[in-house]
Motif scaffolding. Structure first.
Motif, PDB file in Angstrom:
ATOM      1  N   ILE A 101       0.834  -1.202   0.000  1.00  0.00           N
ATOM      2  CA  ILE A 101       0.000   0.000   0.000  1.00  0.00           C
ATOM      3  C   ILE A 101       0.871   1.255   0.000  1.00  0.00           C
ATOM      4  CG2 ILE A 101      -1.726   1.290   1.302  1.00  0.00           C
ATOM      5  CD1 ILE A 101      -2.711  -1.420   2.396  1.00  0.00           C
ATOM      6  N   SER A 102       1.932   1.244   0.805  1.00  0.00           N
ATOM      7  CA  SER A 102       2.841   2.400   0.855  1.00  0.00           C
ATOM      8  C   SER A 102       3.525   2.617  -0.489  1.00  0.00           C
ATOM      9  CB  SER A 102       3.896   2.181   1.948  1.00  0.00           C
ATOM     10  OG  SER A 102       3.290   2.088   3.224  1.00  0.00           O
ATOM     11  N   LEU A 103       3.927   1.531  -1.145  1.00  0.00           N
ATOM     12  CA  LEU A 103       4.565   1.655  -2.451  1.00  0.00           C
ATOM     13  C   LEU A 103       3.588   2.208  -3.486  1.00  0.00           C
ATOM     14  CD1 LEU A 103       7.045   1.209  -4.191  1.00  0.00           C
ATOM     15  CD2 LEU A 103       6.326  -1.160  -4.540  1.00  0.00           C
ATOM     16  N   TYR A 104       2.322   1.804  -3.384  1.00  0.00           N
ATOM     17  CA  TYR A 104       1.333   2.313  -4.336  1.00  0.00           C
ATOM     18  C   TYR A 104       1.124   3.815  -4.175  1.00  0.00           C
ATOM     19  CZ  TYR A 104      -2.991   2.975  -6.908  1.00  0.00           C
ATOM     20  OH  TYR A 104      -3.932   3.436  -7.792  1.00  0.00           O
ATOM     21  N   ALA A 210      10.439  10.600  -1.119  1.00  0.00           N
ATOM     22  CA  ALA A 210      10.005  11.268   0.114  1.00  0.00           C
ATOM     23  C   ALA A 210       8.810  10.561   0.743  1.00  0.00           C
ATOM     24  CB  ALA A 210       9.659  12.727  -0.185  1.00  0.00           C
ATOM     25  N   VAL A 211       7.842  10.145  -0.073  1.00  0.00           N
ATOM     26  CA  VAL A 211       6.664   9.456   0.472  1.00  0.00           C
ATOM     27  C   VAL A 211       7.070   8.119   1.095  1.00  0.00           C
ATOM     28  CG1 VAL A 211       4.441   8.396  -0.082  1.00  0.00           C
ATOM     29  CG2 VAL A 211       5.078  10.573  -1.125  1.00  0.00           C
ATOM     30  N   ILE A 212       7.908   7.360   0.402  1.00  0.00           N
ATOM     31  CA  ILE A 212       8.374   6.075   0.938  1.00  0.00           C
ATOM     32  C   ILE A 212       9.123   6.296   2.248  1.00  0.00           C
ATOM     33  CG2 ILE A 212       9.975   4.167   0.560  1.00  0.00           C
ATOM     34  CD1 ILE A 212       9.252   4.240  -2.371  1.00  0.00           C
ATOM     35  N   LEU A 243       0.623   6.621  17.959  1.00  0.00           N
ATOM     36  CA  LEU A 243      -0.015   7.785  17.322  1.00  0.00           C
ATOM     37  C   LEU A 243       0.865   8.426  16.255  1.00  0.00           C
ATOM     38  CD1 LEU A 243      -1.479   9.500  20.519  1.00  0.00           C
ATOM     39  CD2 LEU A 243      -2.808   8.415  18.697  1.00  0.00           C
ATOM     40  N   PHE A 244       2.156   8.052  16.200  1.00  0.00           N
ATOM     41  CA  PHE A 244       3.101   8.781  15.357  1.00  0.00           C
ATOM     42  C   PHE A 244       3.456   8.062  14.058  1.00  0.00           C
ATOM     43  CE2 PHE A 244       3.638  10.275  19.690  1.00  0.00           C
ATOM     44  CZ  PHE A 244       3.598  11.645  19.524  1.00  0.00           C
ATOM     45  N   SER A 245       2.647   7.119  13.652  1.00  0.00           N
ATOM     46  CA  SER A 245       2.840   6.462  12.367  1.00  0.00           C
ATOM     47  C   SER A 245       1.480   6.205  11.735  1.00  0.00           C
ATOM     48  CB  SER A 245       3.594   5.139  12.541  1.00  0.00           C
ATOM     49  OG  SER A 245       3.479   4.322  11.399  1.00  0.00           O
ATOM     50  N   PRO A 246       1.314   6.458  10.440  1.00  0.00           N
ATOM     51  CA  PRO A 246       0.011   6.233   9.808  1.00  0.00           C
ATOM     52  C   PRO A 246      -0.478   4.789   9.929  1.00  0.00           C
ATOM     53  CG  PRO A 246       1.413   7.534   8.374  1.00  0.00           C
ATOM     54  CD  PRO A 246       2.274   7.088   9.509  1.00  0.00           C
ATOM     55  N   VAL A 247       0.428   3.825   9.781  1.00  0.00           N
ATOM     56  CA  VAL A 247       0.024   2.414   9.845  1.00  0.00           C
ATOM     57  C   VAL A 247      -0.444   2.048  11.246  1.00  0.00           C
ATOM     58  CG1 VAL A 247       0.781   0.026   9.543  1.00  0.00           C
ATOM     59  CG2 VAL A 247       1.595   1.794   7.973  1.00  0.00           C
TER      60      VAL A 247
END
Length: 302
Positions: A101-104, A210-212, A243-247
């Motif tokens: 999902i992160s790669l997409y 940057a997103v990765i 709380l500090f990571s989207p996943v």
């Protein structure tokens, strides 16, 4: 009709004023709503390479297949073994596949906005009956929709398999609905973060990196700190670190309210009170992402 200059032309002077046939537009004017829908549709299609070159279709379609194939294998195993439960709960599937999902989102967020910045086409959008809010909403909704298709499709495969395996209909339907709520929130969260990062640079490669980096480094750092807290007996700090990571943020929301088992140390999710904080933080990040995009494109459109 050609209109000649009233003054007699000097020998060799070929000056002419020609009517080249421009006419005013007399057709229907569809307005902002139509332009917004068109931009949304075009951006959603582009997120899977539709209407673009074959090369542009390879990565998104490959990632879509990677998301769905494990679900199909799980369904085949459940049907063959006549299992009473699916190997992986609906709410757990996206957490397991979070790298895909992160790669997409890392590949498609820059594709959605960085090209417009690089080729300076954003002011052209705003020269038509479309405003900053229309552009941001269309791009945000398109990427979130593409993310939802990516994450909800394997859940649909699992649900269809559960029905084929003749598992309890009411129980499976409830868990399937919980899974859809989870991936809908995940789609909004990841799309917002990805677009904000990608909108900073017109270079697609920088945007992807940057997103990765943001998604993977934050997840790695949070899970490492949670493991350290668990080893040191500070289990009370584990939910707040998440709380500090989207996943882990999505994991905490579904653990608190959607009946999921936490992927954190010990498998214990946040309490109901901490879960409410998770929901507020997730909604706050989504709202902040929209606000930052609005601010960014008000400057770009000048």
């Amino acid at each position: 009709m050609a209109v000649e200059h009233p003054v007699a032309n000097a020998p060799g002077d070929q000056t002419r004023i020609h009517n080249i046939g421009y006419r005013s537009y007399d057709g229907p004017r569809l307005g902002r709503a139509y332009a917004r829908r068109s931009l949304y549709s075009q951006s959603l299609r582009g997120a899977y390479g539709l209407g673009r070159s074959v090369k542009s279709k390879v990565l998104p379609m490959l990632l879509f297949a990677v998301m769905c194939v494990p679900a199909a294998i799980m369904v085949a195993v459940a049907v063959a073994t006549k299992a009473h439960e699916l190997p992986v709960p609906y709410t757990r599937y996206a957490i397991i596949m979070q790298a895909v999902i992160s790669l997409y989102v890392a590949s498609q967020a820059p594709q959605s906005v960085s090209r417009d910045l690089r080729f300076k086409t954003v002011p052209l959008y705003f020269s038509r009956p479309i405003e900053t809010a229309d552009y941001v909403r269309a791009k945000y909704a398109a990427l979130a929709s593409a993310m939802f298709i990516l994450t909800a499709s394997p859940l649909l495969v699992l649900y269809a398999g559960a029905l084929l395996a003749k598992l309890d209909l009411a129980h499976q339907t409830k868990e399937f609905a919980q899974g859809l709520v989870s991936v809908a929130l995940l789609s909004l969260l990841f799309a917002g973060i990805g677009l904000v990062i990608a909108s900073v640079t017109p270079r697609r490669g920088f945007g992807i990196a940057a997103v990765i980096a943001v998604l993977t480094i934050s997840y790695g750092a949070v899970t490492t700190l949670q493991a350290i807290a668990d080893v040191n007996g500070s289990s009370g700090a584990i939910p707040w670190i998440g709380l500090f990571s989207p996943v882990t943020l999505i994991d905490g929301v579904q653990s608190a309210f959607l009946g999921a088992t936490s992927s954190g140390p010990g498998g214990e999710g946040p309490s109901t009170g901490a879960g409410a904080v998770y929901v507020l933080v997730a909604l706050g990040v989504i709202t902040a992402s929209y606000g930052l995009l609005m601010r960014r494109y008000k400057k770009v459109g000048l």
